[in-house]
Design an enzyme around this catalytic site. Structure first.
Site, PDB file in Angstrom:
ATOM      1  N   GLU A 111       0.830  -1.197   0.000  1.00  0.00           N
ATOM      2  CA  GLU A 111       0.000   0.000   0.000  1.00  0.00           C
ATOM      3  C   GLU A 111       0.870   1.254   0.000  1.00  0.00           C
ATOM      4  O   GLU A 111       1.955   1.253   0.546  1.00  0.00           O
ATOM      5  CB  GLU A 111      -0.833   0.075   1.277  1.00  0.00           C
ATOM      6  CG  GLU A 111      -1.499  -1.217   1.650  1.00  0.00           C
ATOM      7  CD  GLU A 111      -1.987  -1.214   3.097  1.00  0.00           C
ATOM      8  OE1 GLU A 111      -2.780  -2.095   3.422  1.00  0.00           O
ATOM      9  OE2 GLU A 111      -1.577  -0.334   3.866  1.00  0.00           O
ATOM     10  N   CYS A 135       4.990  -6.841  15.383  1.00  0.00           N
ATOM     11  CA  CYS A 135       4.386  -6.021  16.443  1.00  0.00           C
ATOM     12  C   CYS A 135       2.894  -6.370  16.516  1.00  0.00           C
ATOM     13  O   CYS A 135       2.192  -6.328  15.504  1.00  0.00           O
ATOM     14  CB  CYS A 135       4.578  -4.535  16.158  1.00  0.00           C
ATOM     15  SG  CYS A 135       6.327  -4.079  15.955  1.00  0.00           S
TER      16      CYS A 135
END
Ligand code: SAH
Length: 373
Positions: A111, A135
């Site tokens: 993206e 994460c």
């Protein structure tokens, strides 16, 4: 790969995780000269082509009218494979934010997000397909790493956005791309050599690069300390952003798992080195997560640690957590956020809350790509 392989049905492309074909933007001028002369063209054409690409943002040789018509097809095949295929484009903030989901040659997706502000135009770019940093609050981190992007795959995101702005595709008339942040998918310092090539090509003037000011470029990292030090010594004036998210190792080990390898003190030492060598203030990113890392004592501790490690050479960007689908985590309430800011500032550290463009288009790191999976 032989030329015949092109006739293979698309389904054979899916499992391949190879790097894409080489593109002009992967090469320096000398390398593109070799390609151009191998095509039987005079060497000076290489500079002309690079000026078209970096200066005029043209990637289709058919539109390079200063090239002999008979040479354009060969140049296209040798230097301009189409690397990014737009899959979806979504806009919000009255069109001032536009997110593009790209499909790469091997079917993986990345993206980029273009944001128009009154005083600047910022593009958020991806440096990897997926991310290996895991994460737990980040949508991209959940899918793991697919592969590094090539330099040209990253630079094509930049060229496309710069051309869109120039052509007035966003509201407000034609504009110029002024800022680039490596805050899309991926850990840029884990794709170090390519990202370095990209940084040089973003900032060099045409025909070597797009000529965007170094001051407008921000590299955001989970905190790969040795790579931060290396970047400091490259002679670039780009801004470093460190995704700290937490002032104590115990919690950070879970929020940013690479912390078990390079702990907070090592990351802050490396950030200090970066600030000292470059003279640039370091940004600290801190996603505020309700009841996880938003306690007043953590604000005090953050302010104290940063003040000690970086003095005035630091700015804290608080990011209200953008909840990822299926996660139990949420953003902190506004009063908690305000108190957090107040306490960090009380320690003499500058601190602001990041504006949250693009929430409704799933613009938090990796969310649009995740929605396609
Ligand atoms: N890997 C790099 C750059 C990509 S992420 C890094 O970690 O810095 C860009 C920023 O968005 C990072 O600070 C990241 O922690 C943050 N981020 C990721 N997911 C988020 C979410 N759901 N809400 C708020 N911030 C998020």
């Amino acid at each position: 790969m032989s030329a015949d392989d092109k006739s293979l049905p698309l389904v054979f492309d899916a499992p391949r995780r190879a790097m894409p074909p080489r593109h002009l933007a992967d090469m320096d001028l000398e390398q593109s000269r070799d390609v151009v002369t191998a095509l039987g063209l005079p060497a000076f054409r290489a500079k002309q082509i690079a000026n078209q690409y970096y200066g005029r943002l043209v990637s289709d040789p058919a539109a390079m009218t200063d090239l002999p018509a008979g040479a354009r097809e060969g140049v296209g095949e040798a230097l301009f494979p189409q690397l990014l295929h737009p899959l979806r484009q979504v806009a919000c903030d009255s069109g001032d934010t536009r997110k593009t989901l790209w499909r790469l040659h091997d079917g993986s997706t990345v993206e980029s997000v273009l944001m128009r502000y009154p005083d600047r135009n910022t593009l958020c770019i991806s440096s990897q397909a997926g991310c290996g940093m895991a994460c737990p609050f980040c949508a991209t981190g959940q899918g793991g790493l697919t592969r590094n992007l090539s330099a040209a795959e990253i630079l094509e995101q930049v060229r496309d956005a710069a051309a869109s702005l120039r052509d007035g595709e966003l509201p407000g008339g034609p504009g110029r791309l002024s800022n680039i942040v490596f805050m899309g998918m991926g850990e840029p310092l884990a794709n170090y050599n390519r990202v370095l090539t990209v940084l040089r090509k973003i900032t060099a003037p045409p025909p070597e690069g797009f000529g965007i000011s170094q001051r407008g470029v921000t590299v955001s990292t989970v905190g790969l300390a040795p790579a931060i030090r290396r970047l400091a010594d490259e002679g670039l004036g780009v801004t470093l952003a460190v995704s700290l998210h937490c002032p104590d190792d115990e919690l950070r080990d879970t929020l940013v798992p690479v912390n078990t390898r390079w702990a907070i003190s090592e990351v802050l030492d490396a950030a200090r080195y970066y600030a000292d060598v470059t003279g640039r203030r370091v940004s600290i990113e801190y996603a505020l997560i309700r009841d996880v890392n938003d306690q007043p004592w953590r604000a005090d501790m953050l302010g104290k640690k940063l003040r000690k490690a970086l003095g005035q050479l630091v700015h804290v960007n608080l990011i209200p957590l953008n909840p990822t689908p299926g996660s139990q985590w949420d953003a902190s309430p506004k009063p908690v956020e305000r108190e957090f800011v107040r306490r960090v500032r009380e320690q003499g550290v500058s601190c602001t809350v990041r504006d949250t463009r693009g929430r409704e288009i799933a613009a938090a790191c990796g969310q649009l790509a995740a929605s396609e999976r």
